[in-house]
Design an enzyme around this catalytic site. Structure first.
Site, PDB file in Angstrom:
ATOM      1  CG  HIS A 176     -10.395   4.898   7.308  1.00 25.58           C
ATOM      2  ND1 HIS A 176     -10.428   5.132   5.945  1.00 25.58           N
ATOM      3  CD2 HIS A 176      -9.421   3.964   7.507  1.00 25.58           C
ATOM      4  CE1 HIS A 176      -9.511   4.378   5.353  1.00 25.58           C
ATOM      5  NE2 HIS A 176      -8.896   3.667   6.274  1.00 25.58           N
TER       6      HIS A 176
ATOM      7  CD  GLU B 223      -2.656   1.421   2.468  1.00 29.02           C
ATOM      8  OE1 GLU B 223      -3.888   1.543   2.412  1.00 29.02           O
ATOM      9  OE2 GLU B 223      -2.016   1.463   3.532  1.00 29.02           O
TER      10      GLU B 223
ATOM     11  NE  ARG C 247      -4.972  -4.245  12.280  1.00 25.66           N
ATOM     12  CZ  ARG C 247      -4.970  -3.194  11.468  1.00 25.66           C
ATOM     13  NH1 ARG C 247      -4.644  -3.361  10.198  1.00 25.66           N
ATOM     14  NH2 ARG C 247      -5.278  -1.990  11.906  1.00 25.66           N
TER      15      ARG C 247
ATOM     16  CD  GLN D 213      -0.955  -1.126  10.221  1.00 20.72           C
ATOM     17  OE1 GLN D 213       0.180  -0.696  10.401  1.00 20.72           O
ATOM     18  NE2 GLN D 213      -1.671  -0.823   9.156  1.00 20.72           N
TER      19      GLN D 213
ATOM     20  CE  LYS E  55      -8.599  -0.166   4.761  1.00 19.93           C
ATOM     21  NZ  LYS E  55      -7.279   0.452   4.494  1.00 19.93           N
TER      22      LYS E  55
END
Length: 229
Positions: A120, A35, A183, A206, A146
């Protein structure tokens, strides 16, 4: 059985050389797709952006986030879209926010590039019905939907899993440490892409790529335990 969910690694560096250096390191570590956070660069221009993606010659999601969606881009909306348009012929996907004007989304789609339409929420997790509505709207506009939302309690993370269980071609993430496991679980619902980190943390919760690859290829649902013994 290996996961079919691709691991995307965000590359958020200020200059061309750093972008290429970090990107190549992430490719060596096993990223499936990168990304490219164009908004993280200092004064990005079309020529430099195109040069980077051509030199990497690797599957890339081109992203230029506005501040309201957690990004750093400070230019005009037209400038932002023009950067994405410039690299669209050379990347796998362009990620463009749902709040973007439809005319700009259509311009990007007209290049033939596949699109990720994103949303988001950095304050809360909307109700399941609201998220389903958002995902359906995104899918009507692009190839992949998303949503990335913020959990206030553990139950909020289950809302994200419910989205994944009901919607195909959807990336759904519960951000922060509380939602980090979503995730990994994304692969159990055949989500096309999940996100990990190489070096740069661009979103809370993350996981690093090595841990993500290991966990995605473990069977986290079924076990061989014999409960009768």
């Amino acid at each position: 059985m290996y996961s079919q969910t691709k691991i995307a690694i965000p590359i958020a560096q200020k200059d061309k050389d750093s972008v290429i250096e970090i990107a190549k390191d992430c490719i060596r570590k096993g990223a499936d797709i990168l990304e490219f956070r164009i908004d993280a660069m200092e004064n990005p221009n079309k020529e430099t952006i195109v040069e980077i993606v051509k030199k990497l010659d690797f599957p890339i999601i081109a992203t230029c986030r506005i501040k309201e969606e957690g990004g750093s881009f400070e230019g005009s909306e037209e400038d932002r879209v023009n950067l994405l348009l410039a690299c669209a012929p050379y990347v796998e996907y362009v990620d463009i926010e749902l709040q973007t004007h439809d005319e700009y989304i259509e311009k990007i789609k007209s290049t033939g590039v596949k699109t990720i339409i994103s949303y988001h929420d950095f304050e809360k997790t909307p109700e399941l019905s609201d998220l389903i509505y958002i995902v359906n709207k995104e899918k009507s506009l692009g190839d992949i939907a998303k949503v990335a939302v913020t959990p206030e309690k553990l139950e909020d993370t289950l809302v994200v899993l419910a989205v994944l269980s009901r919607c195909d071609e959807t990336i759904a993430i519960s951000m922060g440490e509380l939602g980090s496991y979503t995730r990994i679980m994304a692969s159990k619902f055949n989500s096309p892409i999940t996100f990990a980190v190489g070096r740069d943390v661009t979103a809370p919760g993350q996981l690093d790529i090595e841990t993500m690859k290991m966990l995605l290829n473990m069977n986290l649902i079924e076990t061989d335990l014999n409960l009768d013994k």
